[in-house]
Scaffold this motif. Structure first.
Motif, PDB file in Angstrom:
ATOM      1  N   PHE A  54       0.803  -1.221   0.000  1.00  0.00           N
ATOM      2  CA  PHE A  54       0.000   0.000   0.000  1.00  0.00           C
ATOM      3  C   PHE A  54       0.844   1.283   0.000  1.00  0.00           C
ATOM      4  O   PHE A  54       0.474   2.257  -0.679  1.00  0.00           O
ATOM      5  CB  PHE A  54      -0.963  -0.010   1.184  1.00  0.00           C
ATOM      6  CG  PHE A  54      -2.043   1.028   1.105  1.00  0.00           C
ATOM      7  CD1 PHE A  54      -3.119   0.862   0.247  1.00  0.00           C
ATOM      8  CD2 PHE A  54      -1.981   2.172   1.890  1.00  0.00           C
ATOM      9  CE1 PHE A  54      -4.123   1.824   0.169  1.00  0.00           C
ATOM     10  CE2 PHE A  54      -2.977   3.135   1.820  1.00  0.00           C
ATOM     11  CZ  PHE A  54      -4.053   2.967   0.968  1.00  0.00           C
ATOM     12  N   PRO A  55       1.968   1.338   0.731  1.00  0.00           N
ATOM     13  CA  PRO A  55       2.779   2.564   0.691  1.00  0.00           C
ATOM     14  C   PRO A  55       3.256   2.929  -0.716  1.00  0.00           C
ATOM     15  O   PRO A  55       3.411   4.120  -1.031  1.00  0.00           O
ATOM     16  CB  PRO A  55       3.959   2.235   1.609  1.00  0.00           C
ATOM     17  CG  PRO A  55       3.407   1.234   2.574  1.00  0.00           C
ATOM     18  CD  PRO A  55       2.465   0.395   1.755  1.00  0.00           C
ATOM     19  N   ARG A  56       3.470   1.947  -1.569  1.00  0.00           N
ATOM     20  CA  ARG A  56       3.886   2.251  -2.938  1.00  0.00           C
ATOM     21  C   ARG A  56       2.762   2.948  -3.704  1.00  0.00           C
ATOM     22  O   ARG A  56       2.992   3.864  -4.487  1.00  0.00           O
ATOM     23  CB  ARG A  56       4.303   0.963  -3.663  1.00  0.00           C
ATOM     24  CG  ARG A  56       5.599   0.381  -3.160  1.00  0.00           C
ATOM     25  CD  ARG A  56       5.965  -0.867  -3.959  1.00  0.00           C
ATOM     26  NE  ARG A  56       6.172  -2.022  -3.096  1.00  0.00           N
ATOM     27  CZ  ARG A  56       6.322  -3.261  -3.513  1.00  0.00           C
ATOM     28  NH1 ARG A  56       6.264  -3.518  -4.807  1.00  0.00           N
ATOM     29  NH2 ARG A  56       6.518  -4.240  -2.658  1.00  0.00           N
ATOM     30  N   TYR A  57       1.548   2.486  -3.461  1.00  0.00           N
ATOM     31  CA  TYR A  57       0.391   3.160  -4.068  1.00  0.00           C
ATOM     32  C   TYR A  57       0.292   4.593  -3.567  1.00  0.00           C
ATOM     33  O   TYR A  57       0.035   5.525  -4.354  1.00  0.00           O
ATOM     34  CB  TYR A  57      -0.890   2.381  -3.760  1.00  0.00           C
ATOM     35  CG  TYR A  57      -2.125   3.229  -3.819  1.00  0.00           C
ATOM     36  CD1 TYR A  57      -2.657   3.633  -5.042  1.00  0.00           C
ATOM     37  CD2 TYR A  57      -2.748   3.670  -2.643  1.00  0.00           C
ATOM     38  CE1 TYR A  57      -3.783   4.445  -5.091  1.00  0.00           C
ATOM     39  CE2 TYR A  57      -3.879   4.468  -2.687  1.00  0.00           C
ATOM     40  CZ  TYR A  57      -4.391   4.857  -3.908  1.00  0.00           C
ATOM     41  OH  TYR A  57      -5.494   5.662  -3.966  1.00  0.00           O
ATOM     42  N   GLN A  58       0.485   4.787  -2.256  1.00  0.00           N
ATOM     43  CA  GLN A  58       0.349   6.124  -1.688  1.00  0.00           C
ATOM     44  C   GLN A  58       1.335   7.112  -2.301  1.00  0.00           C
ATOM     45  O   GLN A  58       1.028   8.304  -2.441  1.00  0.00           O
ATOM     46  CB  GLN A  58       0.544   6.060  -0.167  1.00  0.00           C
ATOM     47  CG  GLN A  58      -0.607   5.374   0.562  1.00  0.00           C
ATOM     48  CD  GLN A  58      -0.367   5.295   2.060  1.00  0.00           C
ATOM     49  OE1 GLN A  58       0.623   4.702   2.506  1.00  0.00           O
ATOM     50  NE2 GLN A  58      -1.250   5.882   2.832  1.00  0.00           N
ATOM     51  N   GLU A  59       2.525   6.623  -2.682  1.00  0.00           N
ATOM     52  CA  GLU A  59       3.531   7.513  -3.279  1.00  0.00           C
ATOM     53  C   GLU A  59       3.047   8.149  -4.574  1.00  0.00           C
ATOM     54  O   GLU A  59       3.451   9.262  -4.916  1.00  0.00           O
ATOM     55  CB  GLU A  59       4.825   6.734  -3.568  1.00  0.00           C
ATOM     56  CG  GLU A  59       5.674   6.426  -2.364  1.00  0.00           C
ATOM     57  CD  GLU A  59       6.981   5.769  -2.776  1.00  0.00           C
ATOM     58  OE1 GLU A  59       7.662   6.317  -3.670  1.00  0.00           O
ATOM     59  OE2 GLU A  59       7.304   4.701  -2.219  1.00  0.00           O
ATOM     60  N   VAL A  60       2.190   7.436  -5.308  1.00  0.00           N
ATOM     61  CA  VAL A  60       1.792   7.915  -6.633  1.00  0.00           C
ATOM     62  C   VAL A  60       0.283   8.089  -6.750  1.00  0.00           C
ATOM     63  O   VAL A  60      -0.236   8.286  -7.860  1.00  0.00           O
ATOM     64  CB  VAL A  60       2.292   6.941  -7.724  1.00  0.00           C
ATOM     65  CG1 VAL A  60       3.814   6.931  -7.769  1.00  0.00           C
ATOM     66  CG2 VAL A  60       1.759   5.519  -7.501  1.00  0.00           C
ATOM     67  N   ALA A  61      -0.436   8.042  -5.631  1.00  0.00           N
ATOM     68  CA  ALA A  61      -1.900   8.058  -5.672  1.00  0.00           C
ATOM     69  C   ALA A  61      -2.451   9.248  -6.449  1.00  0.00           C
ATOM     70  O   ALA A  61      -3.454   9.127  -7.164  1.00  0.00           O
ATOM     71  CB  ALA A  61      -2.461   8.056  -4.247  1.00  0.00           C
ATOM     72  N   GLY A  62      -1.792  10.394  -6.335  1.00  0.00           N
ATOM     73  CA  GLY A  62      -2.293  11.587  -7.017  1.00  0.00           C
ATOM     74  C   GLY A  62      -1.971  11.642  -8.497  1.00  0.00           C
ATOM     75  O   GLY A  62      -2.466  12.538  -9.203  1.00  0.00           O
ATOM     76  N   GLU A  63      -1.180  10.686  -8.970  1.00  0.00           N
ATOM     77  CA  GLU A  63      -0.737  10.725 -10.370  1.00  0.00           C
ATOM     78  C   GLU A  63      -1.424   9.677 -11.239  1.00  0.00           C
ATOM     79  O   GLU A  63      -1.202   9.644 -12.453  1.00  0.00           O
ATOM     80  CB  GLU A  63       0.783  10.471 -10.444  1.00  0.00           C
ATOM     81  CG  GLU A  63       1.610  11.369  -9.548  1.00  0.00           C
ATOM     82  CD  GLU A  63       3.045  10.867  -9.434  1.00  0.00           C
ATOM     83  OE1 GLU A  63       3.483  10.132 -10.338  1.00  0.00           O
ATOM     84  OE2 GLU A  63       3.714  11.211  -8.437  1.00  0.00           O
ATOM     85  N   ILE A  64      -2.240   8.820 -10.645  1.00  0.00           N
ATOM     86  CA  ILE A  64      -2.785   7.681 -11.390  1.00  0.00           C
ATOM     87  C   ILE A  64      -4.308   7.720 -11.386  1.00  0.00           C
ATOM     88  O   ILE A  64      -4.926   8.376 -10.544  1.00  0.00           O
ATOM     89  CB  ILE A  64      -2.281   6.344 -10.798  1.00  0.00           C
ATOM     90  CG1 ILE A  64      -2.693   6.195  -9.333  1.00  0.00           C
ATOM     91  CG2 ILE A  64      -0.769   6.243 -10.927  1.00  0.00           C
ATOM     92  CD1 ILE A  64      -2.266   4.871  -8.706  1.00  0.00           C
TER      93      ILE A  64
END
Length: 560
Positions: free
Chosen positions: A132-142
Motif C-alpha cells: 500500500f505505501p507504494r500506491y500512496q507515493e503515486v496516488a495523485g498521479e494515477i
C-alpha cells in the motif's frame, strides 16, 4: 499428413493434431471444475485448503462486489498480489464481472506501478496491504479510483491468521492500512456481497487480460489477450500433457501468476483439470519448497531453469522425497542439459522438458514431448493448433536448416498491443496463406522433423532467473544519476540466474561514484531483479559511426 507440418509425425500417441476449443470466457473453466469436482481441494496455501465449491463462491461474491463498486464490462482491474488464494479470487472474479485484468508485478516500485496504471487506465487496484505505501507515493498521479486491500493473514488457517500479524509487527514489517472512502478490504467485501453477480454477455474475442511486456524497445506495452487466447492455450497445454487425469493431479504453484507463464501453465491449467493447486509463497525458501513437495506430493511442477537448478544443488535436497513429480515444463529461459538430467535423477524419473513461448502468445507455442523424443537444445514441436515457420526478412518461408525469424500463428496469438497501433503493426503480419502471424523477433531454425531451435534471442533482451529485463529501462534510470554521462546495459552469464545485469558507465568530468552508490540508486527506482549486479566504469563506450553505443561489443569485451 501435410508435408508442411512435419511435427505431427513426432507427436506422442494421444496428442491431437487439431483442437476444438469451446468459445467460453475464462472463468467458465472454474465453473466447470466446480460442477465436476465440488469437494475436491482447489487451492492449498500454508495449510489452509479451499475446495472448488468454496473458491467459486468467493469468486462470485467478488464479482458481485466489483459490480457494486461500479466496475463495468471492459474496465481495467489491476491485480498486484503474490501467489495466494486472493489472486485466484481477484483474477476470476474480475473476469466474471466482465472486467479486464491487468497483471501487476508485486516487485514494482512506485514509479513502475504509476506507469502501468496510467497506461492501462485502471480505475481499480487490488493489492496486498504491505504494498500500500507504494500506491500512496503515486496516488495523485494515477487514475485509480478504488483500492481493494488484502493481507496474507486473510488466507491463513487458525491460529496462523492471528499469529502472522504479531510476528510481522515484531519484525517491524507490518503495514497498517487505515479505512478511507476509496479503500476497501477484501474479507469485508466477500462477507457483504452475495454470490450472484449480474450476468455479463461475453464474446470470445473480448479482452480478458492486459499482460505487460517491455519488448525490444524497453517501453512497456500491454499485450491484449482475449478469453479465446487464454482458454485456447490452456486447452493446448492440457492436450500436450496427455497422461494427466482430471480431478486427481496436484500442481505446484511456485512460478508467479502475475507472469503469463505461471498464470497459464500453473493456475489456469490446474483449475481446468480440477487439480489441487499447492501455492508456494516464496520459492526462494528452498527448504520450505522441498518440504511442501515431500508433504503434498505434487505430480506437475512447471518452473524456470533457475529454480530446478537451485533444487539440484541445494545441500538438503537428498533428504527429501521428490519422486511424486512426473511432468515438468521449463520456460522463460533456455534449459541447460545438465539441469534436466540431474533433476530427473534426484526425482527418480521426472521428465523435465524445455518449452518456448511469449507474452503475446498466452504464452506457450512449442514444447518438447514429455514422454516422447526430447531433442536436447531445441524448444520442441508446435502445440496442437499452433502453426510455426521460419521466414526471411521479406516473410517468405525458409527450408529446414536455414536461419530466419520465427513466426507463429494460432488461436493463442494476442489481439494486439493496448492502444499501440504502431507496435501492433510491427508484431502482427499477414504472411503467405492469409493468416495473421506474430513475428517473434527470435532467430530460429527448424529441422526436417519439425523440431525448432532458437539461435539467438531478441536483440539485447536479458533473461535473469526467468524475468525479462530490457536494457533501455535500466539505462534510463542510470542516466538519471547526476554523475552518469553515458550508460549501457548488457546481460552477462551467471551460473545461477542464467544471465545477470551488467552496467558500463562513463562518468561526467569532475564527478565520482562507486559501484555501490550506483546500485543503491537503482534499487530505489527499479525492481530488485533489474538492478545491475555488476558495474564497470570506462573512459568511453564503443559506438557506431552515427554515435550509437554498441552493446554487443561491450558484451564481447566483457567475456574476454
Amino acid at each position: 499428413m501435410p508435408a508442411e507440418k512435419p511435427w505431427f509425425a513426432h507427436y506422442e500417441k494421444g496428442v491431437p493434431h487439431h483442437l476444438e476449443v469451446p468459445p467460453v470466457p475464462l472463468h467458465r473453466l472454474l465453473e466447470a471444475s466446480a460442477d465436476r469436482f465440488p469437494d475436491r481441494v482447489a487451492v492449498e496455501f500454508l495449510g489452509k485448503q479451499t475446495t472448488f465449491r468454496e473458491l467459486l463462491d468467493q469468486v462470485r461474491r467478488f464479482a458481485t462486489a466489483l459490480q457494486a463498486l461500479g466496475v463495468r464490462r471492459g474496465d481495467r482491474v489491476a491485480i498486484m498480489l503474490p501467489n495466494s488464494p486472493q489472486f485466484l479470487i481477484a483474477f476470476y472474479g474480475a473476469s466474471m464481472a466482465g472486467a479486464v485484468a491487468v497483471n501487476t508485478s508485486p516487485l514494482y516500485v512506485a514509479r513502475e506501478l504509476a506507469h502501468q496504471m496510467v497506461d492501462s487506465e485502471a480505475e481499480t487496484l487490488i493489492m496486498l496491504d504491505q504494498f500500500f505505501p507504494r500506491y500512496q507515493e503515486v496516488a495523485g498521479e494515477i487514475p485509480v479510483k478504488r483500492v481493494i486491500v488484502t493481507g496474507i493473514q486473510d488466507a491463513l488457517p487458525f491460529p496462523k491468521n492471528l499469529l502472522y500479524p504479531l510476528r510481522e509487527k515484531l519484525k517491524k514489517r507490518w503495514t497498517t492500512v487505515k479505512p478511507q472512502s476509496h479503500v476497501h478490504f477484501l474479507p469485508q467485501l466477500l462477507a457483504r456481497h452475495s454470490p450472484n453477480p449480474a450476468r455479463v454477455d461475453f464474446a470470445p474475442d473480448d479482452v480478458a487480460l492486459l499482460q505487460y511486456t517491455g519488448g525490444t524497445t524497453g517501453v512497456p506495452k500491454g499485450a491484449m489477450l482475449s478469453h479465446r487466447n487464454l482458454v485456447s492455450n490452456t486447452y493446448q497445454c492440457r492436450a500436450w500433457m496427455r497422461d494427466l487425469i482430471d480431478g486427481q493431479e496436484v500442481v505446484l504453484g511456485a512460478i508467479p501468476f502475475f507472469h503469463v507463464y505461471g498464470m497459464t501453465v500453473a493456475m489456469n491449467l490446474s483449475v481446468m483439470m480440477g487439480a489441487a493447486l499447492v501455492l508456494v509463497p516464496n520459492p526462494r525458501d528452498l527448504k520450505m519448497l522441498l518440504g511442501i513437495i515431500q508433504k503434498r506430493r505434487p505430480t506437475v511442477f512447471p518452473a524456470v531453469p533457475t529454480l530446478y537448478n537451485a533444487i539440484n544443488n541445494h545441500p538438503d535436497t537428498p533428504q527429501y522425497d521428490l519422486s511424486s513429480i512426473r511432468a515438468c515444463i521449463s520456460g522463460s529461459a533456455p534449459l541447460p542439459i545438465e539441469t534436466a538430467h540431474k533433476f530427473k535423477e534426484i526425482t527418480r524419473g521426472a521428465n523435465l522438458v524445455e518449452g518456448y513461448g511469449l507474452t503475446e502468445t498466452s504464452p506457450v507455442t512449442h514444447v518438447n514431448p514429455i514422454y516422447g523424443e526430447n531433442r536436447t537444445g531445441t524448444i520442441g514441436l508446435p502445440l496442437p493448433g499452433v502453426d510455426a515457420r521460419v521466414v526471411d526478412q521479406d516473410g517468405h518461408e525458409l527450408p529446414p536448416g536455414e536461419i530466419g525469424e520465427l513466426a507463429v500463428s494460432g488461436p493463442n496469438v494476442m489481439l494486439g498491443y493496448w492502444r499501440n497501433e504502431t507496435e501492433t503493426a510491427r508484431a502482427l503480419r499477414s504472411l503467405e496463406g492469409g493468416a495473421t502471424w506474430l513475428m517473434t523477433g527470435d532467430m530460429a531454425t527448424m529441422d526436417q522433423d519439425g523440431y525448432f531451435r532458437i539461435v539467438d534471442r531478441k536483440k539485447d533482451l536479458i533473461i535473469a532467473g526467468g524475468y525479462n529485463i530490457y536494457p533501455r529501462e535500466v539505462e534510463e534510470v542510470l542516466y538519471a544519476h547526476p554523475a552518469v554521462l553515458e550508460a549501457a546495459v548488457v546481460g552477462v552469464p551467471d551460473p545461477y540466474r542464467g544471465e545477470t545485469v551488467k552496467a558500463f558507465l562513463v562518468l561526467r568530468p569532475g564527478t565520482t561514484a562507486t559501484a555501490e552508490e550506483i546500485s543503491a540508486f537503482c534499487r530505489e527506482r527499479l525492481s530488485p531483479y533489474k538492478v545491475p549486479r555488476q558495474v564497470e566504469f570506462r573512459s568511453e563506450l564503443p559506438k557506431t559511426a552515427v554515435g550509437k553505443i554498441l552493446r554487443r561489443a561491450l558484451l564481447e569485451s566483457s567475456s574476454t
